[in-house]
Write a protein that holds these residues in place. Structure first.
Motif, mmCIF file in Angstrom:
data_model
loop_
_atom_site.group_PDB
_atom_site.id
_atom_site.type_symbol
_atom_site.label_atom_id
_atom_site.label_comp_id
_atom_site.label_asym_id
_atom_site.label_seq_id
_atom_site.Cartn_x
_atom_site.Cartn_y
_atom_site.Cartn_z
ATOM 1 N N LYS A 18 -19.610 -12.164 7.037
ATOM 2 C CA LYS A 18 -19.279 -12.963 5.858
ATOM 3 C C LYS A 18 -19.522 -14.446 6.114
ATOM 4 O O LYS A 18 -19.938 -15.179 5.212
ATOM 5 C CB LYS A 18 -17.821 -12.726 5.458
ATOM 6 C CG LYS A 18 -17.568 -11.392 4.786
ATOM 7 C CD LYS A 18 -16.141 -11.299 4.270
ATOM 8 C CE LYS A 18 -15.916 -9.984 3.535
ATOM 9 N NZ LYS A 18 -14.518 -9.882 3.010
ATOM 10 N N ASP A 65 -25.613 -18.999 1.674
ATOM 11 C CA ASP A 65 -25.412 -19.391 0.271
ATOM 12 C C ASP A 65 -25.330 -20.909 0.142
ATOM 13 O O ASP A 65 -25.938 -21.499 -0.769
ATOM 14 C CB ASP A 65 -24.128 -18.760 -0.282
ATOM 15 C CG ASP A 65 -24.298 -17.284 -0.608
ATOM 16 O OD1 ASP A 65 -25.457 -16.825 -0.675
ATOM 17 O OD2 ASP A 65 -23.270 -16.593 -0.780
ATOM 18 N N ARG A 77 -23.231 -15.021 5.630
ATOM 19 C CA ARG A 77 -23.611 -14.960 4.207
ATOM 20 C C ARG A 77 -23.202 -16.228 3.479
ATOM 21 O O ARG A 77 -23.971 -16.774 2.677
ATOM 22 C CB ARG A 77 -22.978 -13.728 3.541
ATOM 23 C CG ARG A 77 -23.646 -12.412 3.904
ATOM 24 C CD ARG A 77 -23.285 -11.319 2.889
ATOM 25 N NE ARG A 77 -21.855 -11.034 2.889
ATOM 26 C CZ ARG A 77 -21.287 -10.128 3.650
ATOM 27 N NH1 ARG A 77 -22.013 -9.435 4.523
ATOM 28 N NH2 ARG A 77 -19.979 -9.895 3.576
#
Length: 218
Positions: free
Chosen positions: A71, A78, A74
């Protein structure tokens, strides 16, 4: 209301001027108003971008606390993709690099750090990325690559860290004389209150060096 001859001539002259230049004046006004609107929009846009980036960065920190490297990566991607100009992007990449390193994924860690070194607008972020890349190079015994990362100029407040990292690489190369020189220079540049001084002094002692005593004039 009647106008005298002189006033009428002035009005006629003004009308002729407007026919010739009126469109130009109108366009100039539109451009000026458009520029102001764009400036206002940009400031609003930047504020919104910063807010969204900060929220995403905060969520990423929760993943760091939970030690969820997937996570973290990610979220960092982003931020880099959606807000590349925001200060949070290089910060996120540095955090993601640390998360990947702790998870044993050196490839991802190096990719995140290299992105910061190549794209960050803040010199301190670029410097931190290069110092950490040199540390990974040391772990991989890629000593020349590590020294390459530490070449060039760095912000004054990070020069001691750069010299410290160089000293570590020189020790690994069994280049004790260069290591001693680097550690001494690092101690000289490091603040007396820096908590890293004790560790650095231990390294210098280990290679047979000693920090010079600073004489304080009264």
């Amino acid at each position: 209301m009647a106008y005298d001859l002189e006033e009428q001539e002035q009005l006629d002259s003004l009308k002729d001027s407007w026919k010739k230049y009126g469109n130009m004046v109108t366009w100039l006004v539109i451009v000026c108003l458009g520029g102001y609107a764009a400036w206002t929009y940009w400031n609003t846009y930047q504020g919104n971008q910063s807010l969204q980036a900060s929220q995403l960065y905060e969520e990423m920190q929760k993943s760091v606390t939970a030690k969820d490297n997937a996570k973290v990566q990610r979220a960092a991607e982003d931020l880099k993709e959606k807000f590349p100009r925001a200060a949070y992007a290089p910060m996120a990449a540095l955090v993601a690099a640390k998360s990947a390193f702790d998870a044993g994924d050196l490839k991802v860690a190096k990719t995140q750090l290299q992105w910061v070194a190549d794209t960050a607008k803040v010199d301190e972020y670029k410097a931190l990325a290069k110092i950490r890349l040199a540390g990974i190079a040391l772990d991989e015994k890629a000593y020349d690559e590590g020294l390459k990362q530490l070449s060039g100029s760095f912000p004054a407040e990070l020069e001691a860290d750069v010299l410290d990292a160089k000293g570590d690489i020189y020790v690994a190369q069994n280049n004790i004389a260069e290591a001693r020189t680097a550690y001494k220079a690092a101690l000289d540049k490091m603040s007396e209150k820096n908590p890293g001084r004790q560790s650095l002094q231990t390294k210098l002692d280990a290679v047979g060096g000693a920090a010079e005593t600073k004489v304080v004039s009264k």
